[in-house]
Design an enzyme around this catalytic site. Structure first.
Site, PDB file in Angstrom:
ATOM      1  N   TYR A 141     -12.146 -40.448   3.724  1.00  0.00           N
ATOM      2  CA  TYR A 141     -10.894 -40.417   4.469  1.00  0.00           C
ATOM      3  C   TYR A 141     -11.214 -40.206   5.942  1.00  0.00           C
ATOM      4  O   TYR A 141     -12.229 -40.667   6.417  1.00  0.00           O
ATOM      5  CB  TYR A 141      -9.933 -39.352   3.894  1.00  0.00           C
ATOM      6  CG  TYR A 141      -8.493 -39.674   4.211  1.00  0.00           C
ATOM      7  CD1 TYR A 141      -7.927 -40.865   3.779  1.00  0.00           C
ATOM      8  CD2 TYR A 141      -7.713 -38.809   4.959  1.00  0.00           C
ATOM      9  CE1 TYR A 141      -6.617 -41.197   4.075  1.00  0.00           C
ATOM     10  CE2 TYR A 141      -6.388 -39.129   5.256  1.00  0.00           C
ATOM     11  CZ  TYR A 141      -5.850 -40.322   4.817  1.00  0.00           C
ATOM     12  OH  TYR A 141      -4.565 -40.660   5.127  1.00  0.00           O
ATOM     13  N   LYS A 212      -6.145 -42.025   0.607  1.00  0.00           N
ATOM     14  CA  LYS A 212      -5.218 -40.935   0.319  1.00  0.00           C
ATOM     15  C   LYS A 212      -5.104 -40.694  -1.187  1.00  0.00           C
ATOM     16  O   LYS A 212      -5.097 -39.547  -1.651  1.00  0.00           O
ATOM     17  CB  LYS A 212      -3.840 -41.257   0.901  1.00  0.00           C
ATOM     18  CG  LYS A 212      -2.814 -40.171   0.717  1.00  0.00           C
ATOM     19  CD  LYS A 212      -3.128 -38.946   1.569  1.00  0.00           C
ATOM     20  CE  LYS A 212      -2.873 -39.199   3.039  1.00  0.00           C
ATOM     21  NZ  LYS A 212      -3.010 -38.015   3.875  1.00  0.00           N
TER      22      LYS A 212
END
Length: 450
Positions: A141, A212
């Protein structure tokens, strides 16, 4: 109910399946390695099973275990000869992969290695991420996913979610049905217009929903099969991407106005129709002018959530509540100054005001007066109200114009200073000295910190 075992032939090789784990039509493979359970209603409806055995099993990331397949599993699932004879544990696999990943010098190379692993051995990917979260979270991420999105067209090898473009207008429900999983609990969707602090990346914003949802599984325990990343491709205004031969999205300007609204409405209706009312739809990295409108429009009809507005706000509010144990007082007894008045800034400010209102039984409009915001043009004040975006207007209080953060700190004298701006190096020594000059506790904390 006792599991009924049945031998099914497919692709030339039989595979033992647990009927309790069988999916409905189009649900994909659910064998003894699966975690999904069919509901009673699904069990009495017609269903088909795509058999996972032999060569196909090794290429299904949901069930592939690589060299960790035991001797018995290799015999049962027709893997003899398709794997080297050695059987190794998942722990040894994990050590090997981490060793290989650490050899890469560039974060993007590590990102690509992790994505390759996710596409080949899903269980090992999550085992690796869970056990090495501090090291790998910045890879799968932020910040590395930002670079990955910028270069997504160049590194794209295999789709990891659903791409729904304007070409599919009028057929969005059909597109959703193309996804093999039926029991979806969480959808993370973006239109790519405001990816992190990088701006409009169009279709290449897919890296954000994928990343996510990896966190939903690794940190939240949500089954990967229950997660669905979606990119809504409504075009892009990024000239560099429009002229990039490797760009994977529509080569046209962004849809706006009624065309955009109609497309989003069809999408939201199709999601509810296909997955039911309980599916969570998380809006991710939409531009300000759409993010607030989408929450307002669908907040009462769908289970929706905006991480940039609401997720960030909940974390900051929790931090403030914890900090009160040190600085003393209640939320309502403090004065707040924000640098940045975008989705994060206004979202945090609103949640603080809501909590203040709840605690003091005071109207929220009165609570908002304790909160001030500074944007690129200075302090948000009532004299600017006509030119402000709608989500900034509740924070336009009576005050003379103040042009910069330092002057705002000296004028407002906040007890809490929160930065939500993408512009760095703005909490300068002068700003810190100014706020600490009239906040004794903060002065002590800052002295300890530095």
């Amino acid at each position: 109910m006792e599991s009924t075992m049945k031998e099914i032939r497919g692709g030339g090789a039989p595979c033992v399946l647990d009927m309790d784990d069988a999916a409905t039509v189009g649900g994909g493979v659910e064998d003894t390695y699966g975690e999904d359970r069919a509901t009673e209603e699904q069990l009495v409806t017609p269903w088909t099973v795509s058999v996972a055995s032999g060569y196909n099993l090794l290429r299904d990331p949901r069930y592939n275990k690589g060299l960790a397949f035991t001797e018995k599993e290799r015999e049962t699932h027709y893997l003899r000869g398709l794997l080297p004879p050695t059987v190794i544990s998942q722990e040894l696999q994990e050590r090997k992969i981490m060793h290989n990943i650490r050899q890469y010098q560039l974060p993007l190379q590590r990102y690509m290695a992790m994505m390759d692993l996710q596409e080949g051995n899903e269980r090992l990917f999550y085992k690796l991420l869970i056990d090495n979260v501090e090291e790998l979270l910045p890879i799968v991420y932020t910040p590395t996913v930002g670079e990955a999105c910028q270069k997504y067209g160049s590194i794209f090898s295999r789709p990891q979610g659903l791409y729904i473009s304007l070409k599919e207008k009028g057929k969005i429900l059909e597109v959703l049905k193309n996804w093999p999983e039926r029991s979806i609990q969480v959808i993370v969707v973006t239109d790519g217009e405001r990816i992190l602090g990088l701006g409009d990346l169009g279709c290449q914003g897919m890296g954000i929903p994928v990343g996510k949802l990896s966190l939903y599984t690794a940190l939240g325990g949500v089954r990967p099969s229950a997660c669905l990343p979606i990119t809504l491709d409504v075009g892009t205004n990024n000239e560099e991407l429009l002229n990039d031969e490797f760009y994977i999205g529509l080569r046209q300007r962004r849809a706006i106005g009624q065309e955009y609204a109609d497309f989003l409405h069809e999408f939201m209706a199709a999601v509810k129709q296909n997955y039911g009312e309980k599916v969570l739809i998380q809006f991710e990295d939409f531009a300000n002018h759409n993010a607030f409108d989408l929450l307002a429009r669908y907040g009462t009809t769908h289970l929706v959530f905006n991480d940039d507005i609401q997720g960030t706000a909940s974390v900051v509010l929790a931090g403030l509540v914890a900090a009160l144990k040190l600085v003393g007082g209640t939320l309502a007894e403090h004065t707040y100054l924000f640098l940045g008045a975008g989705e994060a800034g206004t979202g945090i400010a609103e949640l603080i005001a809501l909590e203040m209102s709840r605690q003091t039984k005071t109207p929220i409009d009165e609570c908002r007066k304790k909160i001030w915001l500074v944007d690129s043009k200075g302090l948000i004040v009532s004299a600017r109200k006509e030119s402000l975006q709608h989500f900034k207007k509740p924070w336009a209080h009576e005050h003379e114009h103040v042009g910069n953060l330092l002057d705002a700190v000296n004028a407002i004298k906040p007890t809490v200073l929160i930065g939500t701006s993408g512009k760095g190096q703005t909490f300068t020594q002068e700003v810190v000295e100014a706020i600490s000059s009239f906040n004794e506790v903060i002065s002590t904390v800052l002295t300890c910190y530095f």
